[in-house]
Scaffold this active site. Structure first.
Site, PDB file in Angstrom:
ATOM      1  N   LYS A  53      -6.222  -2.067   6.686  1.00 37.04           N
ATOM      2  CA  LYS A  53      -7.283  -2.918   6.131  1.00 37.04           C
ATOM      3  C   LYS A  53      -6.749  -4.318   5.882  1.00 37.04           C
ATOM      4  O   LYS A  53      -7.398  -5.316   6.211  1.00 37.04           O
ATOM      5  CB  LYS A  53      -7.826  -2.303   4.826  1.00 37.04           C
ATOM      6  CG  LYS A  53      -8.712  -1.090   5.078  1.00 37.04           C
ATOM      7  CD  LYS A  53      -8.990  -0.290   3.804  1.00 37.04           C
ATOM      8  CE  LYS A  53      -9.758   0.988   4.152  1.00 37.04           C
ATOM      9  NZ  LYS A  53      -9.946   1.885   3.000  1.00 37.04           N
ATOM     10  N   GLN A  97      -8.634   2.405  -3.308  1.00 41.01           N
ATOM     11  CA  GLN A  97      -8.435   3.414  -2.262  1.00 41.01           C
ATOM     12  C   GLN A  97      -8.532   4.830  -2.866  1.00 41.01           C
ATOM     13  O   GLN A  97      -7.851   5.140  -3.835  1.00 41.01           O
ATOM     14  CB  GLN A  97      -7.058   3.204  -1.601  1.00 41.01           C
ATOM     15  CG  GLN A  97      -6.789   4.117  -0.430  1.00 41.01           C
ATOM     16  CD  GLN A  97      -7.722   3.868   0.753  1.00 41.01           C
ATOM     17  OE1 GLN A  97      -8.006   2.735   1.119  1.00 41.01           O
ATOM     18  NE2 GLN A  97      -8.215   4.940   1.344  1.00 41.01           N
ATOM     19  N   ASP A 120     -17.018  -1.306  -0.803  1.00 40.36           N
ATOM     20  CA  ASP A 120     -17.170   0.043  -0.252  1.00 40.36           C
ATOM     21  C   ASP A 120     -18.624   0.507  -0.368  1.00 40.36           C
ATOM     22  O   ASP A 120     -19.035   1.456   0.293  1.00 40.36           O
ATOM     23  CB  ASP A 120     -16.274   1.033  -1.023  1.00 40.36           C
ATOM     24  CG  ASP A 120     -14.999   1.374  -0.266  1.00 40.36           C
ATOM     25  OD1 ASP A 120     -14.970   1.189   0.961  1.00 40.36           O
ATOM     26  OD2 ASP A 120     -14.038   1.835  -0.916  1.00 40.36           O
TER      27      ASP A 120
END
Ligand code: NDP
Length: 284
Positions: A53, A97, A120
């Site tokens: 990422k 995460q 997200d």
């Protein structure tokens, strides 16, 4: 019939190039989109995801920073890190995460992220906006799948769409996005009776269960477009999807491969979400 293989890598490269262009436009306004990724613990797969990422961000001209916390960090310390990032004007997107260590409440952590920075799209307020047809931040994987369907010129209005798997991060938001696009949606889970009877009705079939190759060709409607979200590591180290690629290819009109289908799109849409979060900071 031999299905066309959808090249998610190529489409993601196109989207990343578009992001890079928009990043340059933002630079004229003195804004560099910034993503902060918080990684707690040493999970090997998470380390790889976070590295990928960050690398994708840098390549597209976004600023990224990774905040690494030890596995035994307290939940309150993590919440404080998130609150600090909420108040950091250089950070437009925050991603914690998952999975988190078991002593942490992932829901509570995600709910602490400012919804406008929740790239997200997992925050309950973003889930609610999506459900009520006013999406602000769409979860990256389903958003990427919508881009795949768009690039394939799939007519969703009136189509039968079947989603197998009903998680909060893939299946449910996927069903909502398909519904919003005018499809008639069936959402299946592990309790669904006669799964094949459901999947065989699908013009568009999206599978996200985490069970290797569980959808076989005989469960697919001839000519269907099949989107395989699954990423399953096999005993030989190779990756397999949730769809049995070989038998599905004989029936479907188009299919995403694993790897190289949905996976690259997920990262591309993370960049899009971060960019759009930064664009929302522009004065109107
Ligand atoms: P979860 O484990 O959170 O959810 C799995 C869902 O599948 C559940 O709703 C479960 O039903 C359902 N399910 C399980 N078995 C069956 C079955 N036999 N028939 C029908 N439904 C079933 O998984 P995720 O959604 O997080 O991930 C799914 C897969 O997608 C994984 O392989 C994951 O690695 C991959 N993934 C890939 C991404 C990418 O970028 N390509 C991103 C995110 C995930 P129930 O609700 O009843 O338990």
């Amino acid at each position: 019939m031999s299905a066309r293989i959808i090249d998610g890598k190529a489409l993601s490269a196109t989207i990343k190039a578009q992001v890079a262009q928009r990043v340059q436009t933002l630079a004229h306004h003195g804004i560099t989109p910034g993503l902060a990724v918080v990684l707690v613990g040493e999970d090997a797969a998470s380390q790889v995801y976070v590295r990928n990422k960050a690398a994708a961000c840098e390549k597209a001209g976004l600023h990224s920073k990774v905040i690494r916390l030890a596995a035994d960090t307290s939940e309150e310390t993590l919440l404080e890190v998130v609150r600090t990032l909420n108040g950091d004007a250089d950070v437009h997107g925050i991603l914690v995460q998952l999975p988190l260590p078991s002593h942490m409440n992932a829901g509570k952590v995600i709910e602490t992220i400012a919804p406008a920075k929740d790239v997200d799209g997992f925050h309950i307020s973003n889930a609610g906006l999506l459900m009520t047809g006013r999406p602000l931040v769409r979860p990256c994987t389903p958003y990427g799948i919508m881009k795949i369907l768009e690039s394939e010129n799939v007519v969703l209005r009136g189509a039968e769409a079947v989603v197998v798997g009903a998680s909060n991060i893939v299946g449910k938001p996927m069903a909502l996005l398909l519904l919003a696009a005018g499809a008639t949606v069936t959402l299946c889970n592990s309790k669904t009776r006669d799964l094949g009877a459901q999947t065989r009705r699908a013009d568009v079939l999206v599978v996200a269960t985490g069970h290797s190759r569980m959808i076989t060709g005989d469960m697919i409607k001839p000519g269907a477009i099949v989107i395989d979200v699954g990423i399953n590591r096999q005993a030989d180290g190779k990756l397999a999807g949730d769809v049995d690629f070989e038998s599905a290819c004989k029936v479907a009109s188009a299919i995403t491969p694993v790897p190289g289908g949905v996976g690259p799109m997920t990262i591309a849409m993370l960049l899009v979400n971060t960019l759009e979060a930064a664009e929302r900071c522009l004065p109107i």
